[in-house]
Design a protein around this motif. Structure first.
Motif, PDB file in Angstrom:
ATOM      1  N   GLU A   1      25.150  43.822  -0.141  1.00 19.41           N
ATOM      2  CA  GLU A   1      25.569  42.633   0.591  1.00 19.41           C
ATOM      3  C   GLU A   1      26.182  41.603  -0.360  1.00 19.41           C
ATOM      4  O   GLU A   1      27.233  41.037  -0.079  1.00 19.41           O
ATOM      5  N   ALA A   2      25.543  41.370  -1.496  1.00 19.53           N
ATOM      6  CA  ALA A   2      26.045  40.404  -2.480  1.00 19.53           C
ATOM      7  C   ALA A   2      27.410  40.838  -3.022  1.00 19.53           C
ATOM      8  O   ALA A   2      28.311  40.015  -3.186  1.00 19.53           O
TER       9      ALA A   2
ATOM     10  N   THR B   1      20.564  27.410  16.867  1.00 24.63           N
ATOM     11  CA  THR B   1      19.416  28.301  16.762  1.00 24.63           C
ATOM     12  C   THR B   1      19.860  29.722  16.456  1.00 24.63           C
ATOM     13  O   THR B   1      19.118  30.668  16.685  1.00 24.63           O
ATOM     14  N   GLU B   2      21.084  29.867  15.951  1.00 30.82           N
ATOM     15  CA  GLU B   2      21.610  31.192  15.659  1.00 30.82           C
ATOM     16  C   GLU B   2      22.072  31.287  14.210  1.00 30.82           C
ATOM     17  O   GLU B   2      22.739  30.396  13.708  1.00 30.82           O
ATOM     18  N   TRP B   3      21.710  32.398  13.566  1.00 28.87           N
ATOM     19  CA  TRP B   3      22.234  32.679  12.238  1.00 28.87           C
ATOM     20  C   TRP B   3      23.561  33.403  12.404  1.00 28.87           C
ATOM     21  O   TRP B   3      23.714  34.235  13.284  1.00 28.87           O
ATOM     22  N   TRP B   4      24.516  33.107  11.544  1.00 28.30           N
ATOM     23  CA  TRP B   4      25.801  33.788  11.568  1.00 28.30           C
ATOM     24  C   TRP B   4      25.743  34.978  10.619  1.00 28.30           C
ATOM     25  O   TRP B   4      25.268  34.857   9.492  1.00 28.30           O
ATOM     26  N   LYS B   5      26.274  36.123  11.053  1.00 29.58           N
ATOM     27  CA  LYS B   5      26.356  37.305  10.189  1.00 29.58           C
ATOM     28  C   LYS B   5      27.519  37.175   9.207  1.00 29.58           C
ATOM     29  O   LYS B   5      27.502  37.765   8.141  1.00 29.58           O
TER      30      LYS B   5
ATOM     31  N   VAL C   1      31.336  34.400   8.466  1.00 25.00           N
ATOM     32  CA  VAL C   1      32.088  33.222   8.896  1.00 25.00           C
ATOM     33  C   VAL C   1      33.199  33.668   9.845  1.00 25.00           C
ATOM     34  O   VAL C   1      33.335  33.163  10.951  1.00 25.00           O
ATOM     35  N   ILE C   2      33.991  34.646   9.391  1.00 18.38           N
ATOM     36  CA  ILE C   2      35.140  35.137  10.147  1.00 18.38           C
ATOM     37  C   ILE C   2      34.849  36.550  10.641  1.00 18.38           C
ATOM     38  O   ILE C   2      34.348  37.387   9.890  1.00 18.38           O
ATOM     39  N   GLU C   3      35.182  36.828  11.903  1.00 20.17           N
ATOM     40  CA  GLU C   3      34.992  38.168  12.446  1.00 20.17           C
ATOM     41  C   GLU C   3      35.757  39.177  11.606  1.00 20.17           C
ATOM     42  O   GLU C   3      36.899  38.930  11.212  1.00 20.17           O
ATOM     43  N   GLY C   4      35.110  40.298  11.315  1.00 25.43           N
ATOM     44  CA  GLY C   4      35.742  41.342  10.526  1.00 25.43           C
ATOM     45  C   GLY C   4      35.484  41.220   9.027  1.00 25.43           C
ATOM     46  O   GLY C   4      35.765  42.139   8.276  1.00 25.43           O
ATOM     47  N   HIS C   5      34.951  40.080   8.581  1.00 24.40           N
ATOM     48  CA  HIS C   5      34.611  39.914   7.163  1.00 24.40           C
ATOM     49  C   HIS C   5      33.243  40.539   6.911  1.00 24.40           C
ATOM     50  O   HIS C   5      32.462  40.734   7.842  1.00 24.40           O
ATOM     51  N   PRO C   6      32.928  40.868   5.649  1.00 29.40           N
ATOM     52  CA  PRO C   6      31.618  41.469   5.353  1.00 29.40           C
ATOM     53  C   PRO C   6      30.476  40.619   5.927  1.00 29.40           C
ATOM     54  O   PRO C   6      30.497  39.394   5.845  1.00 29.40           O
ATOM     55  N   GLU C   7      29.501  41.322   6.516  1.00 30.46           N
ATOM     56  CA  GLU C   7      28.386  40.643   7.169  1.00 30.46           C
ATOM     57  C   GLU C   7      27.134  40.644   6.295  1.00 30.46           C
ATOM     58  O   GLU C   7      26.975  41.483   5.421  1.00 30.46           O
TER      59      GLU C   7
ATOM     60  N   THR D   1      18.386  39.254   9.627  1.00 27.20           N
ATOM     61  CA  THR D   1      16.937  39.424   9.769  1.00 27.20           C
ATOM     62  C   THR D   1      16.215  39.145   8.462  1.00 27.20           C
ATOM     63  O   THR D   1      15.006  38.965   8.445  1.00 27.20           O
ATOM     64  N   LYS D   2      16.948  39.125   7.347  1.00 28.50           N
ATOM     65  CA  LYS D   2      16.332  38.894   6.033  1.00 28.50           C
ATOM     66  C   LYS D   2      16.464  37.436   5.578  1.00 28.50           C
ATOM     67  O   LYS D   2      16.051  37.095   4.482  1.00 28.50           O
ATOM     68  N   ILE D   3      17.054  36.578   6.420  1.00 29.68           N
ATOM     69  CA  ILE D   3      17.203  35.176   6.044  1.00 29.68           C
ATOM     70  C   ILE D   3      15.844  34.494   6.084  1.00 29.68           C
ATOM     71  O   ILE D   3      15.102  34.616   7.055  1.00 29.68           O
ATOM     72  N   VAL D   4      15.524  33.790   5.027  1.00 19.02           N
ATOM     73  CA  VAL D   4      14.305  32.989   4.981  1.00 19.02           C
ATOM     74  C   VAL D   4      14.762  31.542   4.829  1.00 19.02           C
ATOM     75  O   VAL D   4      15.227  31.139   3.766  1.00 19.02           O
ATOM     76  N   PRO D   5      14.674  30.758   5.907  1.00 22.31           N
ATOM     77  CA  PRO D   5      15.153  29.383   5.815  1.00 22.31           C
ATOM     78  C   PRO D   5      14.291  28.550   4.878  1.00 22.31           C
ATOM     79  O   PRO D   5      13.108  28.832   4.693  1.00 22.31           O
ATOM     80  N   GLU D   6      14.913  27.546   4.305  1.00 19.42           N
ATOM     81  CA  GLU D   6      14.167  26.632   3.446  1.00 19.42           C
ATOM     82  C   GLU D   6      13.177  25.876   4.321  1.00 19.42           C
ATOM     83  O   GLU D   6      13.537  25.373   5.382  1.00 19.42           O
TER      84      GLU D   6
END
Length: 192
Positions: free
Chosen positions: A26-27, A112-116, A118-124, A128-133
Motif C-alpha cells: 500500500e505504501a 463518518t466515512e473513510w476514503w479508500k 482521493v481520486i477514483e482509479g488511484h491506488p487505494e 479497515t486498518k485505519i486507526v484514528p488519532e
C-alpha cells in the motif's frame, strides 16, 4: 487479497506478516502518486510540490462537489479526476505555501466515512486498518463519536466474519427473553 475466513485461519505470526506485506504494498502504491494525502473522519488534506517561486496566478485549482483538478496553468494537471466521495464546497480550500507547495483541504460531505483513495482509479488504502488519532475521535460530540465507534467495530467484525453490534444486541435480547420464559421451547427459533 485474502478473504476474511482465510485471514481468521492464519496464526498470529502469519497475520502479522500478511498485514506488514499489505501495508508495504500500500505504501509503495501511494508513493507513486504525484501528491501526498492524509485524512481524518471529517476531512482530507492533499499536498504536492510546485516549482519554487510559483504564484497563485500560475495555478489552476478547481474544487467541485465530486471532482478535483489542480496543477500549473498551461500544463497537464498534477491531480485531476472524480473524487471517491463528495465534499462540502463551502468548507474546502487550497493554499500556496512558501511559493513551492500546494495544500488542498477537502471537507467531507459525510464525516463518518473513510476514503479508500482521493481520486477514483488511484491506488487505494485498506480503510479497515485505519486507526484514528484518539484526540481527533475525542473531538467529536458524544452521539457522533458513538456512531463512529460502532461503525469501526462493525467494520472490524465484518472483516473478521463475526457478528455486527446489531446482531450481538439481538442475540443478547433473545437470551434475556429465553431466561424470562423458561417454559417456552426455543429449539427451532431462528435469528435473522
Amino acid at each position: 487479497m485474502v478473504n476474511p475466513k482465510e485471514y481468521d485461519s492464519m496464526t498470529e505470526e502469519e497475520r502479522t506478516a500478511h498485514d506488514a506485506a499489505a501495508r508495504k504494498k500500500e505504501a509503495e502504491e501511494q508513493a507513486t502518486l504525484p501528491y501526498k494525502w492524509r485524512q481524518t473522519l471529517v476531512d482530507v488534506d492533499i499536498t504536492f510540490e510546485v516549482p519554487k517561486g510559483t504564484r497563485a496566478r500560475d495555478l489552476v485549482i478547481e474544487i467541485k462537489k465530486k471532482t478535483l483538478k489542480a496543477g500549473l496553468r498551461g500544463q497537464t494537471p498534477i491531480i485531476e479526476g472524480t473524487l471517491t466521495k463528495e465534499v462540502r464546497l463551502d468548507d474546502s480550500t487550497w493554499s500556496l505555501e512558501d511559493q513551492k507547495e500546494i495544500t488542498i483541504h477537502l471537507e467531507k460531505a459525510k464525516s463518518t466515512e473513510w476514503w479508500k483513495a482521493v481520486i477514483e482509479g488511484h491506488p487505494e488504502i485498506d480503510t479497515t486498518k485505519i486507526v484514528p488519532e484518539n484526540s481527533k475521535l475525542s473531538d467529536l460530540d458524544g452521539e457522533t463519536r458513538g456512531m463512529v465507534e460502532k461503525m469501526m467495530f462493525d467494520q472490524r467484525q465484518k472483516a473478521a466474519g463475526l457478528p455486527s453490534s446489531d446482531d450481538l444486541k439481538k442475540a443478547e435480547a433473545f437470551k434475556k427473553f429465553q431466561a424470562m420464559h423458561p417454559e417456552m421451547d426455543f429449539s427451532k427459533a431462528k435469528m435473522g
